[in-house]
Design an enzyme around this catalytic site. Structure first.
Site, PDB file in Angstrom:
ATOM      1  NE  ARG A  95      54.965   9.482  -8.673  1.00 56.50           N
ATOM      2  CZ  ARG A  95      54.405   9.605  -9.873  1.00 56.50           C
ATOM      3  NH1 ARG A  95      54.926   9.028 -10.950  1.00 56.50           N
ATOM      4  NH2 ARG A  95      53.297  10.316 -10.038  1.00 56.50           N
ATOM      5  N   GLY A 358      43.867  32.285   2.471  1.00 58.60           N
ATOM      6  CA  GLY A 358      44.570  32.972   1.371  1.00 58.60           C
ATOM      7  C   GLY A 358      46.009  32.515   1.246  1.00 58.60           C
ATOM      8  CD  GLU A 381      51.616   5.092 -15.809  1.00 57.77           C
ATOM      9  OE1 GLU A 381      50.920   4.094 -16.085  1.00 57.77           O
ATOM     10  OE2 GLU A 381      52.810   5.203 -16.103  1.00 57.77           O
TER      11      GLU A 381
HETATM   12  P1  TGC Z   1      42.266  -5.230 -23.650  1.00 60.47           P
HETATM   13  O1  TGC Z   1      41.736  -6.048 -24.792  1.00 60.47           O
HETATM   14  O2  TGC Z   1      41.427  -5.063 -22.447  1.00 60.47           O
HETATM   15  O3  TGC Z   1      43.688  -5.801 -23.182  1.00 60.47           O
HETATM   16  C1  TGC Z   1      44.658  -6.297 -24.095  1.00 60.47           C
HETATM   17  C2  TGC Z   1      45.384  -7.429 -23.375  1.00 60.47           C
HETATM   18  O4  TGC Z   1      46.086  -6.892 -22.242  1.00 60.47           O
HETATM   19  C3  TGC Z   1      45.587  -7.474 -21.034  1.00 60.47           C
HETATM   20  N1  TGC Z   1      45.569  -6.388 -20.042  1.00 60.47           N
HETATM   21  C4  TGC Z   1      46.578  -6.217 -19.193  1.00 60.47           C
HETATM   22  N2  TGC Z   1      47.688  -6.944 -18.974  1.00 60.47           N
HETATM   23  C5  TGC Z   1      48.547  -6.511 -18.046  1.00 60.47           C
HETATM   24  N3  TGC Z   1      48.316  -5.378 -17.330  1.00 60.47           N
HETATM   25  C6  TGC Z   1      47.215  -4.631 -17.520  1.00 60.47           C
HETATM   26  N4  TGC Z   1      47.017  -3.513 -16.798  1.00 60.47           N
HETATM   27  C7  TGC Z   1      46.284  -5.037 -18.487  1.00 60.47           C
HETATM   28  N5  TGC Z   1      45.105  -4.553 -18.946  1.00 60.47           N
HETATM   29  C8  TGC Z   1      44.678  -5.399 -19.900  1.00 60.47           C
HETATM   30  C9  TGC Z   1      44.222  -8.024 -21.375  1.00 60.47           C
HETATM   31  O5  TGC Z   1      43.877  -9.081 -20.519  1.00 60.47           O
HETATM   32  C10 TGC Z   1      44.465  -8.489 -22.796  1.00 60.47           C
HETATM   33  O6  TGC Z   1      45.213  -9.690 -22.726  1.00 60.47           O
HETATM   34  P2  TGC Z   1      45.040 -10.847 -23.824  1.00 60.47           P
HETATM   35  O7  TGC Z   1      45.907 -11.954 -23.343  1.00 60.47           O
HETATM   36  O8  TGC Z   1      43.565 -11.173 -23.814  1.00 60.47           O
HETATM   37  O9  TGC Z   1      45.484 -10.248 -25.129  1.00 60.47           O
HETATM   38  O10 TGC Z   1      42.718  -3.830 -24.253  1.00 60.47           O
HETATM   39  P3  TGC Z   1      41.874  -2.553 -24.614  1.00 60.47           P
HETATM   40  O11 TGC Z   1      42.402  -2.035 -25.912  1.00 60.47           O
HETATM   41  O12 TGC Z   1      40.393  -2.844 -24.531  1.00 60.47           O
HETATM   42  O13 TGC Z   1      42.310  -1.477 -23.485  1.00 60.47           O
HETATM   43  C11 TGC Z   1      42.186  -1.732 -22.141  1.00 60.47           C
HETATM   44  C12 TGC Z   1      42.483  -0.468 -21.305  1.00 60.47           C
HETATM   45  C13 TGC Z   1      41.494   0.639 -21.621  1.00 60.47           C
HETATM   46  C14 TGC Z   1      42.304  -0.854 -19.863  1.00 60.47           C
HETATM   47  C15 TGC Z   1      43.905   0.011 -21.549  1.00 60.47           C
HETATM   48  O14 TGC Z   1      44.119   0.359 -22.849  1.00 60.47           O
HETATM   49  C16 TGC Z   1      44.331   1.147 -20.628  1.00 60.47           C
HETATM   50  O15 TGC Z   1      44.815   0.878 -19.538  1.00 60.47           O
HETATM   51  N6  TGC Z   1      44.209   2.458 -21.054  1.00 60.47           N
HETATM   52  C17 TGC Z   1      44.812   3.578 -20.329  1.00 60.47           C
HETATM   53  C18 TGC Z   1      46.061   4.046 -21.069  1.00 60.47           C
HETATM   54  C19 TGC Z   1      47.160   4.466 -20.145  1.00 60.47           C
HETATM   55  O16 TGC Z   1      47.144   4.237 -18.943  1.00 60.47           O
HETATM   56  N7  TGC Z   1      48.186   5.065 -20.688  1.00 60.47           N
HETATM   57  C20 TGC Z   1      49.352   5.439 -19.928  1.00 60.47           C
HETATM   58  C21 TGC Z   1      50.467   5.932 -20.811  1.00 60.47           C
HETATM   59  S1  TGC Z   1      52.028   6.075 -19.981  1.00 60.47           S
HETATM   60  C22 TGC Z   1      51.875   7.352 -18.918  1.00 60.47           C
HETATM   61  O17 TGC Z   1      50.842   7.917 -18.746  1.00 60.47           O
HETATM   62  C23 TGC Z   1      53.120   7.741 -18.158  1.00 60.47           C
HETATM   63  S2  TGC Z   1      52.866   9.063 -17.081  1.00 60.47           S
HETATM   64  C24 TGC Z   1      54.388   9.324 -16.354  1.00 60.47           C
HETATM   65  C25 TGC Z   1      54.486   8.678 -14.993  1.00 60.47           C
HETATM   66  O18 TGC Z   1      54.250   7.461 -14.840  1.00 60.47           O
HETATM   67  O19 TGC Z   1      54.814   9.347 -14.031  1.00 60.47           O
HETATM   68  P1  FAD Z   2      41.452  10.957 -23.450  1.00 61.71           P
HETATM   69  O1  FAD Z   2      41.724   9.504 -23.602  1.00 61.71           O
HETATM   70  O2  FAD Z   2      41.057  11.720 -24.669  1.00 61.71           O
HETATM   71  O3  FAD Z   2      40.351  11.157 -22.321  1.00 61.71           O
HETATM   72  C1  FAD Z   2      39.603  12.370 -22.152  1.00 61.71           C
HETATM   73  C2  FAD Z   2      38.469  12.101 -21.161  1.00 61.71           C
HETATM   74  O4  FAD Z   2      37.595  11.099 -21.696  1.00 61.71           O
HETATM   75  C3  FAD Z   2      38.957  11.566 -19.810  1.00 61.71           C
HETATM   76  O5  FAD Z   2      38.159  12.103 -18.788  1.00 61.71           O
HETATM   77  C4  FAD Z   2      38.709  10.082 -19.919  1.00 61.71           C
HETATM   78  O6  FAD Z   2      38.536   9.449 -18.646  1.00 61.71           O
HETATM   79  C5  FAD Z   2      37.455  10.051 -20.749  1.00 61.71           C
HETATM   80  N1  FAD Z   2      37.270   8.788 -21.458  1.00 61.71           N
HETATM   81  C6  FAD Z   2      38.057   8.245 -22.440  1.00 61.71           C
HETATM   82  N2  FAD Z   2      37.579   7.067 -22.822  1.00 61.71           N
HETATM   83  C7  FAD Z   2      36.473   6.825 -22.070  1.00 61.71           C
HETATM   84  C8  FAD Z   2      35.547   5.749 -21.972  1.00 61.71           C
HETATM   85  N3  FAD Z   2      35.658   4.640 -22.730  1.00 61.71           N
HETATM   86  N4  FAD Z   2      34.531   5.853 -21.095  1.00 61.71           N
HETATM   87  C9  FAD Z   2      34.411   6.950 -20.295  1.00 61.71           C
HETATM   88  N5  FAD Z   2      35.254   7.999 -20.320  1.00 61.71           N
HETATM   89  C10 FAD Z   2      36.274   7.923 -21.209  1.00 61.71           C
HETATM   90  N6  FAD Z   2      51.911   8.902 -22.060  1.00 61.71           N
HETATM   91  C11 FAD Z   2      52.972   8.135 -22.428  1.00 61.71           C
HETATM   92  O7  FAD Z   2      52.846   7.253 -23.272  1.00 61.71           O
HETATM   93  N7  FAD Z   2      54.200   8.331 -21.860  1.00 61.71           N
HETATM   94  C12 FAD Z   2      54.420   9.292 -20.919  1.00 61.71           C
HETATM   95  O8  FAD Z   2      55.547   9.434 -20.420  1.00 61.71           O
HETATM   96  C13 FAD Z   2      53.335  10.125 -20.532  1.00 61.71           C
HETATM   97  N8  FAD Z   2      53.530  11.139 -19.647  1.00 61.71           N
HETATM   98  C14 FAD Z   2      52.523  12.033 -19.400  1.00 61.71           C
HETATM   99  C15 FAD Z   2      52.756  13.180 -18.634  1.00 61.71           C
HETATM  100  C16 FAD Z   2      51.748  14.121 -18.434  1.00 61.71           C
HETATM  101  C17 FAD Z   2      52.048  15.367 -17.660  1.00 61.71           C
HETATM  102  C18 FAD Z   2      50.442  13.886 -18.955  1.00 61.71           C
HETATM  103  C19 FAD Z   2      49.329  14.864 -18.721  1.00 61.71           C
HETATM  104  C20 FAD Z   2      50.198  12.756 -19.698  1.00 61.71           C
HETATM  105  C21 FAD Z   2      51.228  11.820 -19.949  1.00 61.71           C
HETATM  106  N9  FAD Z   2      51.008  10.701 -20.767  1.00 61.71           N
HETATM  107  C22 FAD Z   2      52.058   9.899 -21.127  1.00 61.71           C
HETATM  108  C23 FAD Z   2      49.722  10.516 -21.437  1.00 61.71           C
HETATM  109  C24 FAD Z   2      48.595  10.004 -20.513  1.00 61.71           C
HETATM  110  O9  FAD Z   2      48.763   8.652 -20.251  1.00 61.71           O
HETATM  111  C25 FAD Z   2      47.278  10.327 -21.192  1.00 61.71           C
HETATM  112  O10 FAD Z   2      47.076  11.709 -21.075  1.00 61.71           O
HETATM  113  C26 FAD Z   2      46.113   9.563 -20.575  1.00 61.71           C
HETATM  114  O11 FAD Z   2      46.227   8.182 -20.835  1.00 61.71           O
HETATM  115  C27 FAD Z   2      44.755  10.071 -21.073  1.00 61.71           C
HETATM  116  O12 FAD Z   2      44.744  10.216 -22.469  1.00 61.71           O
HETATM  117  P2  FAD Z   2      44.223  11.592 -23.136  1.00 61.71           P
HETATM  118  O13 FAD Z   2      44.938  12.712 -22.459  1.00 61.71           O
HETATM  119  O14 FAD Z   2      44.361  11.448 -24.588  1.00 61.71           O
HETATM  120  O15 FAD Z   2      42.707  11.705 -22.717  1.00 61.71           O
END
Ligand code: TGC
Ligand code: FAD
Length: 401
Positions: A95, A358, A381
């Protein structure tokens, strides 16, 4: 059509779906049953991504399935979610692969790309001939991607990229990487606030000099999926590889909404697999008085909890999916569905493992594999806690990040 897996539907959920949605789900269910289930435990043991399934996944229209045109299937967001549910019933790793290809690579090309980029990449990615990855996370910036250090500097009609990305799904098998990098305003950063650095997306072909990917080994989770670190050292790409409509952190966050929506459905699939396995086992396994363990109240309490939470998760995912189809969803709603449904699935996996005693720790059953996979799904995500804070910000108006 008869499959060994009949689905999990306690509340008449099927009646809430239309024919196209049921058809998409059944097609994915049959594919997973026929092609993935027979090999997944072996893939998991070996830490092998089942790449041989990719061409058929392309033929069946599973890549970019909710995009329109460019040889994509043009499904609704609900139908797409049901496909993700079936894939994750098989394995979160497969997925994940589909999520990345569809929501994190095809979607940004579709949304932020030029017509030339769309015409070239989308049909090739829909068929599975080309694979993609999404580089947002960096070694020092996971939950806080806005701090990223990867940079793109313009020189003539080229951009030069430098930086490191970490935890990138499909990193070493991708033909193209969507790389998010900071750009100075004079180099094409469009910052409406007057700042100088803007996050923008670039299409980086992975055979460019200076680009390398190294796989993460020793994973106890998502073993059937490839996870890599990416290194970009003076990687030169033509300026036309910039995604022209990307601008600001909002652009990658929009991609995350697509993937998080898929995960909210996928987690239901993993939970269904655990519940279905535990129910069958509890009806078969006898202890004390030579009666099935399903006759004991404590086992029934666990099964009742699981089926209740699965049913609630289905309704939440469906409602959010319908809002998405109507263009009315907020990212905080998608956060709620991702957070709740992954938590629910992980709890189901733990309860189901308990019911099997188990036997639950072996790979004769899928439960422990789902449990280990879901630990990653809880983190990527946006971690569970980051989604808590997104919902908290939405209801209070105060950011607690
Ligand atoms: P912040 O200042 O809150 O936001 C910047 C601008 O973005 C807008 N915004 C969004 N827009 C669309 N969708 C969303 N989900 C949005 N969240 C925020 C916001 O309104 C603002 O817009 P504007 O017009 O004012 O500029 O940004 P921040 O730097 O304080 O961060 C916000 C935070 C913590 C929620 C964001 O950085 C976050 O979601 N962090 C988590 C990172 C994350 O999810 N990484 C994923 C990496 S990819 C991955 O994991 C792939 S896994 C493989 C698989 O999918 O199976
Ligand atoms: P951190 O951000 O260091 O977080 C560590 C801990 O601190 C967590 O418990 C978190 O909740 C907590 N924490 C952080 N900030 C705060 C806060 N402000 N307040 C309270 N608690 C907080 N990324 C991509 O870009 N592309 C991909 O394809 C992708 N694939 C992935 C596949 C796998 C198998 C994994 C494990 C990760 C993948 N990621 C990918 C990255 C993923 O999105 C990050 O691991 C995730 O966003 C968390 O970041 P981190 O691991 O650096 O943890």
């Amino acid at each position: 059509m008869a499959y060994p897996f009949k689905g999990v539907d306690f509340i008449g959920f099927d009646a809430l779906l239309d024919d196209d949605e049921r058809m998409a789900r059944d097609m994915a269910r049959q594919f997973i049953e026929d092609k993935l289930i027979p090999i997944i435990e072996e893939c998991n043991r070996e830490g092998r991504f089942p790449r041989e399934l990719v061409p058929q996944m392309g033929q069946l229209g599973f890549f970019g399935a909710n995009l329109h045109g460019y040889n994509c299937a043009g499904m609704s967001n609900v139908a797409y979610g049901l496909v993700m549910q079936e894939f994750e019933r098989g394995d979160s790793g497969l997925r994940s692969f589909v999520s990345v290809q569809s929501a994190l690579v095809m979607y940004p090309i579709y949304t932020f790309g030029s017509e030339e980029q769309k015409n070239y990449w989308l049909p090739l990615m829909a068929s599975g001939e080309k694979l993609g990855c999404f580089g947002l996370t960096e070694p020092d910036f996971g939950s806080n991607p806005g701090g990223m250090r990867t940079r793109a500097v313009k020189e003539g009609d080229e951009y030069i990229l430098n930086g490191e990305k970490m935890w990138i799904t499909s990193g070493s098998i991708a033909d193209v990487a969507v790389i998010w990098a900071k750009v100075k305003e004079e180099d094409g950063g469009k910052n409406e606030d007057g700042g100088t650095d803007v996050v923008r997306g670039f299409l980086v072909e992975t055979n460019r000099p200076g680009f390398s990917a190294h796989d993460v080994h020793g994973k106890w989770s998502l073993r059937a999926s490839v996870t890599s670190g990416l290194s970009l050292q003076d990687v030169r790409i033509p300026a036309k590889n910039l995604l022209p409509r990307s601008g600001g952190l909002k652009s990658p966050l929009m991609c995350l909404n697509q993937a998080r929506h898929g995960i909210s459905w996928g987690a239901i699939g993993a939970a269904m697999s655990c519940y279905d396995t535990a129910l069958k086992y509890s009806l078969d396994r006898k202890q004390f008085r030579n009666e099935p363990i399903a006759s004991h109240q404590l086992i029934q309490e666990k099964l009742a909890w699981m089926i209740s939470e699965i049913s609630k998760a289905q309704l939440l995912a469906l409602h959010v999916g319908r809002m998405k189809d109507d263009g009315k969803v907020g990212h905080e709603h998608i956060s709620m569905a991702k957070r709740n449904n992954v938590w629910m699935a992980l709890e189901c996996a733990r309860m189901a493992r308990d019911i099997l005693g188990g036997a639950g720790i072996t790979d004769d059953f899928p439960i422990m594999r789902h449990m280990m996979n879901l630990e990653s799904v809880k983190t990527y995500e946006g971690t569970n806690d980051i989604h808590t804070l997104i919902i908290g910000q939405s209801v209070t108006g105060i950011s607690a990040f």
